[in-house]
Design a protein around this motif. Structure first.
Motif, PDB file in Angstrom:
ATOM      1  N   ALA A   3      -8.897  -4.340 -17.068  1.00 28.48           N
ATOM      2  CA  ALA A   3      -7.707  -4.504 -16.248  1.00 28.48           C
ATOM      3  C   ALA A   3      -8.088  -4.352 -14.772  1.00 28.48           C
ATOM      4  N   GLY A   4      -7.576  -5.275 -13.984  1.00 29.10           N
ATOM      5  CA  GLY A   4      -7.887  -5.292 -12.567  1.00 29.10           C
ATOM      6  C   GLY A   4      -6.712  -5.781 -11.761  1.00 29.10           C
ATOM      7  N   GLN A   5      -7.028  -6.309 -10.573  1.00 32.17           N
ATOM      8  CA  GLN A   5      -5.946  -6.708  -9.669  1.00 32.17           C
ATOM      9  C   GLN A   5      -6.416  -7.782  -8.698  1.00 32.17           C
ATOM     10  N   LEU A   6      -5.517  -8.701  -8.377  1.00 37.12           N
ATOM     11  CA  LEU A   6      -5.727  -9.672  -7.303  1.00 37.12           C
ATOM     12  C   LEU A   6      -4.462  -9.723  -6.468  1.00 37.12           C
ATOM     13  N   THR A   7      -4.594  -9.352  -5.198  1.00 36.48           N
ATOM     14  CA  THR A   7      -3.466  -9.448  -4.278  1.00 36.48           C
ATOM     15  C   THR A   7      -3.883 -10.270  -3.071  1.00 36.48           C
ATOM     16  N   ILE A   8      -2.913 -10.984  -2.519  1.00 33.26           N
ATOM     17  CA  ILE A   8      -3.128 -11.784  -1.321  1.00 33.26           C
ATOM     18  C   ILE A   8      -2.002 -11.473  -0.353  1.00 33.26           C
ATOM     19  N   GLY A   9      -2.364 -11.260   0.915  1.00 33.17           N
ATOM     20  CA  GLY A   9      -1.372 -11.007   1.951  1.00 33.17           C
ATOM     21  C   GLY A   9      -1.544  -9.634   2.572  1.00 33.17           C
ATOM     22  N   ALA A  10      -0.857  -9.436   3.685  1.00 30.61           N
ATOM     23  CA  ALA A  10      -0.861  -8.151   4.381  1.00 30.61           C
ATOM     24  C   ALA A  10      -0.059  -7.143   3.569  1.00 30.61           C
ATOM     25  N   GLU A  11      -0.323  -5.857   3.809  1.00 29.50           N
ATOM     26  CA  GLU A  11       0.345  -4.807   3.033  1.00 29.50           C
ATOM     27  C   GLU A  11       1.864  -4.909   3.072  1.00 29.50           C
ATOM     28  N   ASP A  12       2.421  -5.342   4.199  1.00 28.19           N
ATOM     29  CA  ASP A  12       3.880  -5.438   4.311  1.00 28.19           C
ATOM     30  C   ASP A  12       4.442  -6.713   3.685  1.00 28.19           C
ATOM     31  N   ALA A  13       3.565  -7.639   3.254  1.00 30.80           N
ATOM     32  CA  ALA A  13       3.999  -8.884   2.620  1.00 30.80           C
ATOM     33  C   ALA A  13       3.047  -9.247   1.485  1.00 30.80           C
TER      34      ALA A  13
END
Length: 139
Positions: free
Chosen positions: A10-20
């Motif tokens: 299990a992992g993670q992929l996020t895109i964008g600035a912390e506020d968005a």
């Protein structure tokens, strides 16, 4: 010597600035950071010696996502809307290993649609701007 391996997830992929931040983890079926190295041929000089050729290195973030067109907060539509934009990313191949890869990438739209009666996926390939960073997960 023991053999060391990793299982992706299990992992993670996020895109964008912390506020968005947009989290792609639940839609992603494959993710990998792919290096590309170009090494020019050595340059020979009259003395018989040679000078090393130039080396360039670049990276892409590649993978596949399950399409979710028309869903609330659809990732497929987010990619379409933000195509051509540069955004921060964070990729954690396996949370238990305690490491993440961060950097900036250029978002590109992905295919929408597919064969009738299937759950379509779309491949993506995002150019990483500069050099990605490997670091420990804070916590």
């Amino acid at each position: 010597m023991a053999v060391e391996t990793i299982t992706v997830g299990a992992g993670q992929l996020t895109i964008g600035a912390e506020d968005a931040l947009t989290n792609f983890s639940s839609q992603t079926t494959s993710v990998k950071l792919v290096p590309d190295v170009d090494q020019d041929d050595p340059i020979k000089v009259l003395s018989g010696e040679s000078v090393a050729g130039d080396r360039t290195e670049s990276f892409t973030l590649e993978g596949s996502i399950l399409q979710d067109f028309g869903s609330a907060d659809a990732k497929t539509e987010w990619l379409f809307t933000h195509r051509g934009e540069t955004h921060a990313f964070e990729f954690v191949p396996n949370t238990a290993k305690g490491k993440k890869i961060t950097g900036s990438l250029v978002v590109e739209a992905v295919e929408i649609g597919g064969d009738v009666g299937t759950k379509p996926t779309s491949d993506f390939e995002f150019t990483v701007i500069g050099e990605p960073v490997i670091e420990a997960i804070a916590g």
